[in-house]
Motif scaffolding. Structure first.
Motif, PDB file in Angstrom:
ATOM      1  N   GLU A  60       0.819  -1.205   0.000  1.00  0.00           N
ATOM      2  CA  GLU A  60       0.000   0.000   0.000  1.00  0.00           C
ATOM      3  C   GLU A  60       0.865   1.273   0.000  1.00  0.00           C
ATOM      4  OE1 GLU A  60      -3.033  -0.083   2.942  1.00  0.00           O
ATOM      5  OE2 GLU A  60      -3.954   1.766   2.196  1.00  0.00           O
ATOM      6  N   SER A  61       1.859   1.337   0.896  1.00  0.00           N
ATOM      7  CA  SER A  61       2.676   2.566   0.964  1.00  0.00           C
ATOM      8  C   SER A  61       3.592   2.677  -0.260  1.00  0.00           C
ATOM      9  CB  SER A  61       3.499   2.595   2.255  1.00  0.00           C
ATOM     10  OG  SER A  61       4.473   1.561   2.252  1.00  0.00           O
ATOM     11  N   GLY A  62       4.086   1.550  -0.725  1.00  0.00           N
ATOM     12  CA  GLY A  62       4.982   1.571  -1.889  1.00  0.00           C
ATOM     13  C   GLY A  62       4.263   2.032  -3.145  1.00  0.00           C
ATOM     14  N   THR A  63       3.010   1.587  -3.303  1.00  0.00           N
ATOM     15  CA  THR A  63       2.273   2.017  -4.493  1.00  0.00           C
ATOM     16  C   THR A  63       1.805   3.463  -4.336  1.00  0.00           C
ATOM     17  OG1 THR A  63       0.298   0.941  -3.585  1.00  0.00           O
ATOM     18  CG2 THR A  63       1.545  -0.285  -5.248  1.00  0.00           C
ATOM     19  N   ALA A  64       1.654   3.922  -3.085  1.00  0.00           N
ATOM     20  CA  ALA A  64       1.346   5.343  -2.875  1.00  0.00           C
ATOM     21  C   ALA A  64       2.542   6.189  -3.286  1.00  0.00           C
ATOM     22  CB  ALA A  64       0.996   5.597  -1.406  1.00  0.00           C
ATOM     23  N   ALA A  65       3.748   5.715  -2.917  1.00  0.00           N
ATOM     24  CA  ALA A  65       4.968   6.426  -3.324  1.00  0.00           C
ATOM     25  C   ALA A  65       5.097   6.415  -4.846  1.00  0.00           C
ATOM     26  CB  ALA A  65       6.191   5.767  -2.675  1.00  0.00           C
ATOM     27  N   ALA A  66       4.687   5.305  -5.456  1.00  0.00           N
ATOM     28  CA  ALA A  66       4.785   5.193  -6.915  1.00  0.00           C
ATOM     29  C   ALA A  66       3.936   6.252  -7.610  1.00  0.00           C
ATOM     30  CB  ALA A  66       4.367   3.792  -7.362  1.00  0.00           C
ATOM     31  N   ILE A  67       2.661   6.327  -7.247  1.00  0.00           N
ATOM     32  CA  ILE A  67       1.804   7.293  -7.951  1.00  0.00           C
ATOM     33  C   ILE A  67       2.226   8.722  -7.630  1.00  0.00           C
ATOM     34  CG2 ILE A  67      -0.177   5.769  -8.299  1.00  0.00           C
ATOM     35  CD1 ILE A  67      -1.471   6.984  -5.834  1.00  0.00           C
ATOM     36  N   ALA A  68       2.782   8.940  -6.436  1.00  0.00           N
ATOM     37  CA  ALA A  68       3.267  10.280  -6.111  1.00  0.00           C
ATOM     38  C   ALA A  68       4.483  10.632  -6.958  1.00  0.00           C
ATOM     39  CB  ALA A  68       3.618  10.364  -4.627  1.00  0.00           C
ATOM     40  N   ARG A 102      -3.863   1.401  -5.952  1.00  0.00           N
ATOM     41  CA  ARG A 102      -3.076   2.561  -6.349  1.00  0.00           C
ATOM     42  C   ARG A 102      -2.361   2.203  -7.642  1.00  0.00           C
ATOM     43  NH1 ARG A 102      -1.902   3.585  -0.112  1.00  0.00           N
ATOM     44  NH2 ARG A 102      -3.552   5.105   0.226  1.00  0.00           N
ATOM     45  N   ALA A 103      -1.017   2.195  -7.628  1.00  0.00           N
ATOM     46  CA  ALA A 103      -0.312   1.809  -8.850  1.00  0.00           C
ATOM     47  C   ALA A 103      -0.534   0.330  -9.137  1.00  0.00           C
ATOM     48  CB  ALA A 103       1.174   2.090  -8.677  1.00  0.00           C
ATOM     49  N   LYS A 104      -0.462  -0.024 -10.416  1.00  0.00           N
ATOM     50  CA  LYS A 104      -0.506  -1.442 -10.774  1.00  0.00           C
ATOM     51  C   LYS A 104       0.792  -2.097 -10.312  1.00  0.00           C
ATOM     52  CE  LYS A 104      -3.155  -0.385 -14.910  1.00  0.00           C
ATOM     53  NZ  LYS A 104      -3.195  -0.340 -16.382  1.00  0.00           N
ATOM     54  N   VAL A 105       0.693  -3.359  -9.945  1.00  0.00           N
ATOM     55  CA  VAL A 105       1.882  -4.078  -9.463  1.00  0.00           C
ATOM     56  C   VAL A 105       2.089  -5.331 -10.312  1.00  0.00           C
ATOM     57  CG1 VAL A 105       2.891  -5.342  -7.522  1.00  0.00           C
ATOM     58  CG2 VAL A 105       1.651  -3.212  -7.100  1.00  0.00           C
ATOM     59  N   TYR A 106       3.288  -5.471 -10.833  1.00  0.00           N
ATOM     60  CA  TYR A 106       3.653  -6.665 -11.588  1.00  0.00           C
ATOM     61  C   TYR A 106       4.732  -7.418 -10.811  1.00  0.00           C
ATOM     62  CZ  TYR A 106       1.279  -4.214 -15.396  1.00  0.00           C
ATOM     63  OH  TYR A 106       0.360  -3.549 -16.159  1.00  0.00           O
ATOM     64  N   PRO A 107       4.394  -8.531 -10.206  1.00  0.00           N
ATOM     65  CA  PRO A 107       5.403  -9.241  -9.398  1.00  0.00           C
ATOM     66  C   PRO A 107       6.457  -9.922 -10.274  1.00  0.00           C
ATOM     67  CG  PRO A 107       3.146  -9.952  -8.859  1.00  0.00           C
ATOM     68  CD  PRO A 107       3.076  -9.190 -10.136  1.00  0.00           C
ATOM     69  N   ILE A 108       7.691  -9.754  -9.873  1.00  0.00           N
ATOM     70  CA  ILE A 108       8.790 -10.507 -10.489  1.00  0.00           C
ATOM     71  C   ILE A 108       9.076 -11.667  -9.535  1.00  0.00           C
ATOM     72  CG2 ILE A 108      11.244 -10.443 -11.133  1.00  0.00           C
ATOM     73  CD1 ILE A 108      10.796  -7.377 -11.648  1.00  0.00           C
ATOM     74  N   ALA A 109       9.065 -12.873 -10.060  1.00  0.00           N
ATOM     75  CA  ALA A 109       9.283 -14.036  -9.201  1.00  0.00           C
ATOM     76  C   ALA A 109      10.756 -14.413  -9.179  1.00  0.00           C
ATOM     77  CB  ALA A 109       8.437 -15.215  -9.689  1.00  0.00           C
ATOM     78  N   ILE A 310      18.557   2.504  -1.441  1.00  0.00           N
ATOM     79  CA  ILE A 310      17.898   3.782  -1.145  1.00  0.00           C
ATOM     80  C   ILE A 310      16.523   3.776  -1.818  1.00  0.00           C
ATOM     81  CG2 ILE A 310      20.077   5.030  -1.023  1.00  0.00           C
ATOM     82  CD1 ILE A 310      19.367   6.270  -3.769  1.00  0.00           C
ATOM     83  N   ILE A 311      15.634   4.620  -1.304  1.00  0.00           N
ATOM     84  CA  ILE A 311      14.337   4.737  -1.970  1.00  0.00           C
ATOM     85  C   ILE A 311      14.507   5.587  -3.223  1.00  0.00           C
ATOM     86  CG2 ILE A 311      12.930   4.377   0.080  1.00  0.00           C
ATOM     87  CD1 ILE A 311      12.630   7.466   0.225  1.00  0.00           C
ATOM     88  N   GLY A 312      13.599   5.431  -4.184  1.00  0.00           N
ATOM     89  CA  GLY A 312      13.795   6.158  -5.441  1.00  0.00           C
ATOM     90  C   GLY A 312      12.531   6.575  -6.171  1.00  0.00           C
ATOM     91  N   LEU A 313      11.386   6.022  -5.751  1.00  0.00           N
ATOM     92  CA  LEU A 313      10.173   6.280  -6.537  1.00  0.00           C
ATOM     93  C   LEU A 313       9.825   7.767  -6.606  1.00  0.00           C
ATOM     94  CD1 LEU A 313       8.006   3.253  -5.352  1.00  0.00           C
ATOM     95  CD2 LEU A 313       8.587   3.786  -7.735  1.00  0.00           C
ATOM     96  N   GLU A 314      10.090   8.494  -5.527  1.00  0.00           N
ATOM     97  CA  GLU A 314       9.637   9.882  -5.485  1.00  0.00           C
ATOM     98  C   GLU A 314      10.709  10.885  -5.903  1.00  0.00           C
ATOM     99  OE1 GLU A 314       6.731  10.478  -2.039  1.00  0.00           O
ATOM    100  OE2 GLU A 314       7.519   8.475  -1.628  1.00  0.00           O
ATOM    101  N   THR A 315      11.841  10.358  -6.355  1.00  0.00           N
ATOM    102  CA  THR A 315      12.905  11.261  -6.820  1.00  0.00           C
ATOM    103  C   THR A 315      13.309  10.986  -8.270  1.00  0.00           C
ATOM    104  OG1 THR A 315      14.456   9.726  -5.772  1.00  0.00           O
ATOM    105  CG2 THR A 315      13.972  11.743  -4.573  1.00  0.00           C
ATOM    106  N   HIS A 378       5.861   9.658   0.584  1.00  0.00           N
ATOM    107  CA  HIS A 378       4.756   8.727   0.804  1.00  0.00           C
ATOM    108  C   HIS A 378       5.255   7.355   1.223  1.00  0.00           C
ATOM    109  CE1 HIS A 378       3.021  11.977  -1.490  1.00  0.00           C
ATOM    110  NE2 HIS A 378       1.831  11.584  -1.094  1.00  0.00           N
ATOM    111  N   SER A 379       6.506   7.066   0.910  1.00  0.00           N
ATOM    112  CA  SER A 379       7.112   5.810   1.320  1.00  0.00           C
ATOM    113  C   SER A 379       7.179   5.753   2.841  1.00  0.00           C
ATOM    114  CB  SER A 379       8.525   5.721   0.735  1.00  0.00           C
ATOM    115  OG  SER A 379       9.190   4.592   1.257  1.00  0.00           O
TER     116      SER A 379
END
Lengths: 418, 309
Positions: A60-68, A102-109, A310-315, A378-379
């Protein structure tokens, strides 16, 4: 394709694109002058930490960071606890993503059970459950014979293998790039060769087997050159880098800053420039974030003990925009690296603004300046070397299937109804 | 008047030549206390020094403790195997708890690089790095420079040869920085597995593969200890081979200037990095280094603790 014009969305799909479209009746219209309207971005390399490490990040928080950050979709790596190596876990991730909405999620196995590098996972069953590709990311597939089998077996499913390229015996004990700065700081280094040997090995295996290979997070000049030569020979290989590898160098580690510790490590200025050149000439296909949230427990500690990442979705958007502003790549090159290229590599239909495509759209204000703070993120985690820095350019509206999922400045409230 | 402004002693990297000279001069003025029948003076009365050692040490720890006691400070020693580290406490929490008991100086040795730097962010006390990982060992370098100055009168323009495991030695790092900052030419040599790869220079020292090039015309030879505990990493085929090809034999010493000083940070593996007759020879100043170590550490403690007085 880069022009000033209009775009019409109807029933969640793109109904028209053109220089000037007449607004139909009962339609909300937005004036986006000065903003960029681009395909919803896709980050093909993130760590969502769920299941198992929900204190760092959740789906939930990761996909929130994604759309942000402007991303309509993310592909998440399998190094969770437990590892995503079975259809049940893949389905759990997809279920969580659906309920988060929120964002779509595609799992990599995982390529191998438990990412132990021994026994292949059930590629067919995992793909049926919704897995999009295979990787042991976080770790390389240490045994070359196992990697060979993975590339071969993937041929039956036309599946993609993503390589975390690292020669573990060489990188063992290392905490940062090996070179002048590691000597000054007295930290054991990781030589560029630890990455390059592994990149070369996996390309040789892809070439031998005909398997489809994608190299994650390129960080060195030598790796870029190895991929460039392989592409020239016609090997089925694609590659990505992360914004930190074209934004920072090993100097960011000074003062033992654990927010500058990652795998592969930040390299030299020469490497940074070669990465940019690789993006420019198309050797590197994709900008992916390698979003890797960690809490204070893993980061506020001795440098050698600190976790990588490091986190990166919001930068990602502002850092990539720096390349455009500095004239290294064009705006459409940047957007391609973050939308259509990863889509194609993962075999997804979306990623462009064609009529009939679902209206996954990101609106970027390239001029907006913001300060990256803990509060602005958002992360769940804030392990970013850009914390406290002013960044320029950000997503101001993210639409998925024509539905607004992120609108912090209230652009939608400014609509006029025709 | 104490014009020393550094808050902590974390490494030679962050000290200026002036500061180094000031520390040496201070040590000079404190040194004769060690030769008196009553070896105690009062300047640090009421001050508390905590020795926090996460790695075994005999020399450095005793040297710091004696230095503190000579200046009348109260000292407490904590070593990793008796501390709450074994109970799972983080280093930051350990530091905060020690800080809560209001010490004035924390002298710290830790197997990981950057740890003294890390705890300065959480404590108000001054922190002295007594060796962090493979990074720095500043008090050792200061006592080495002090010893050379005592015997040769100056540091400027001297040629210093440092032999052994350069890349994994915190003594080498601090020595190179200190001697080059004081104007000496430093040349390092050893097996290539113990030298920085692809660099002809390290921290300002010249890197040479042939030991002879390092030793030729040297005024000072510093042989480093071969860390037996590192041998699992196969940096060298065997100690015997090291002794034969890289150890400091009387023959090799003859390549240097006659009367060149022989130094070693200790403890010595006799017959490995240094032949016994070299260690015990007329130009060996190895035990002077140990004596001077106490003077240097007295200087560091008194400079950090008597600021503004």
């Amino acid at each position: 394709m880069d022009f000033i014009g209009d775009l019409l969305i109807k029933d969640g799909t793109i109904a028209a694109v053109g220089e000037s479209i007449e607004v139909p009746q009962h339609t909300m219209a937005f004036d986006l002058k000065g903003k960029w309207l681009v395909p919803g971005l896709l980050d093909m390399h993130v760590h969502l930490r769920e299941p198992g490490e929900e204190y760092k990040e959740t789906i939930e928080s990761g996909t929130a960071a994604a759309i942000a950050g402007g991303f309509k979709a993310v592909a998440c790596m399998p190094n969770t606890q437990p590892v995503n190596d079975s259809a049940g876990i893949t389905r759990f991730i997809l279920e969580k993503a659906r309920s988060s909405d929120r964002a779509k999620v595609y799992p990599i196995a995982a390529v191998t059970l438990g990412q132990r590098g021994e026994q292949l996972t059930e590629f067919g069953d995992l793909l049926s459950a919704g897995a999009i590709a295979f990787s042991d990311d976080g770790l390389p597939v240490k045994n070359a014979a196992v990697m060979r089998k993975a590339l071969e077996y993937a041929l039956n499913f036309d599946a993609l293998i993503i390589s975390h390229s690292e020669e573990l015996d060489l990188s063992k004990g290392g905490a940062m790039n090996e070179g002048l700065v590691s000597t000054i700081l007295g930290l054991k280094g990781i030589p560029a060769a630890a990455e390059e040997i592994a990149v070369f090995r996996d390309i040789a295996l892809a070439e031998w087997t005909g398997g489809r290979l994608h190299i994650a997070h390129l960080s060195t000049k030598g790796s870029v050159e190895i991929v460039r030569q392989a592409k020239n020979r016609g090997v089925r290989v694609t590659a990505e880098t992360a914004p930190h590898y074209f934004s920072l160098t090993e100097e960011a580690v000074f003062d033992y800053n654990t927010f500058a510790k990652m795998s592969p490590p930040l390299r030299t200025e020469e490497d940074r420039l070669a990465i940019i050149q690789g993006l420019k000439d198309g050797t590197i296909d994709v900008i992916a974030t390698d979003h890797a949230p960690h809490s204070v427990i893993e980061k506020e500690c001795e440098f050698q003990m600190a976790a990588n990442g490091i986190i990166g979705l919001e930068t990602a958007v502002p850092l990539s925009l720096n390349l455009v502003r500095n004239g290294f790549i064009s705006a459409s090159q940047m957007i391609r690296c973050m939308s259509i290229s990863p889509s194609r590599i993962l075999g997804l239909p979306e990623g462009s603004l064609k009529c009939g495509n679902s209206a996954d759209i990101c609106i970027i204000d390239p001029k907006a300046i913001f300060t990256l703070t803990r509060e602005s993120l958002h992360s769940l985690s804030y392990n970013s070397p850009f914390l406290g820095k002013d960044l320029q350019g950000r997503a101001v509206l993210t639409l998925i299937d024509g539905r607004p999922v992120f609108d912090p400045t209230g652009i939608l409230s400014l609509s006029k109804i025709n | 008047m104490n014009r020393f402004t550094a808050q902590h002693i974390l490494g030679i990297y962050s000290l200026s030549p002036d500061e180094i000279t000031f520390i040496l001069d201070t040590a000079e003025s404190l040194k004769d206390i060690l030769e008196r029948p009553i070896k105690k003076v009062p300047p640090l009365r009421g001050k508390t020094v905590v020795h926090l050692f996460f790695e075994p040490s005999t020399r450095t720890r005793l040297s710091f403790e004696l230095a503190a006691k000579r200046l009348s400070a109260d000292t407490v020693s904590i070593s990793a195997n008796t501390s709450s580290v074994l109970k799972g406490e983080t280093l930051i929490d350990t530091a905060r708890n020690i800080e809560a008991m209001r010490p004035d100086v924390i002298v710290m040795r830790h197997p990981q690089t950057g740890t003294p730097h890390l705890i300065t962010k959480y404590v108000k006390s001054a922190v002295i790095n007594a060796g962090d990982g493979i990074n720095e060992h500043p008090s050792q370098a200061l006592l080495d420079v002090f010893t050379v100055r005592q015997h040769l009168g100056h540091i400027d323009k001297l040629k210093i040869a440092i032999l052994g495991d350069i890349i994994h030695s915190r003594v080498a790092h601090s020595d190179i920085l200190a001697f080059t900052k004081m104007g000496a030419e430093v040349v390092v040599s050893g097996p290539a597995t113990m030298l920085p790869s692809r660099q002809s220079e390290v921290l300002g020292a010249k890197v040479v593969l042939k030991m002879e090039d390092a030793l030729e015309y040297a005024d000072v030879i510093i042989a480093l200890r071969i860390q037996k505990e590192r041998q699992g990493q196969s940096l060298i085929p065997s100690l015997r081979e090291y002794g034969l090809f890289f150890g400091l034999s009387p023959d090799k010493v003859r390549l240097a200037k006659s009367g060149a000083l022989i130094m070693h940070p200790g403890p010595i593996n006799r017959g490995v990095e240094m032949a016994p007759e070299v260690a015990d020879g007329p130009y060996s100043v190895i035990l002077d280094q140990v004596t001077n170590g106490v003077a240097i550490r007295m200087a560091l403690l008194s400079l950090l603790l008597t600021k503004g007085s």
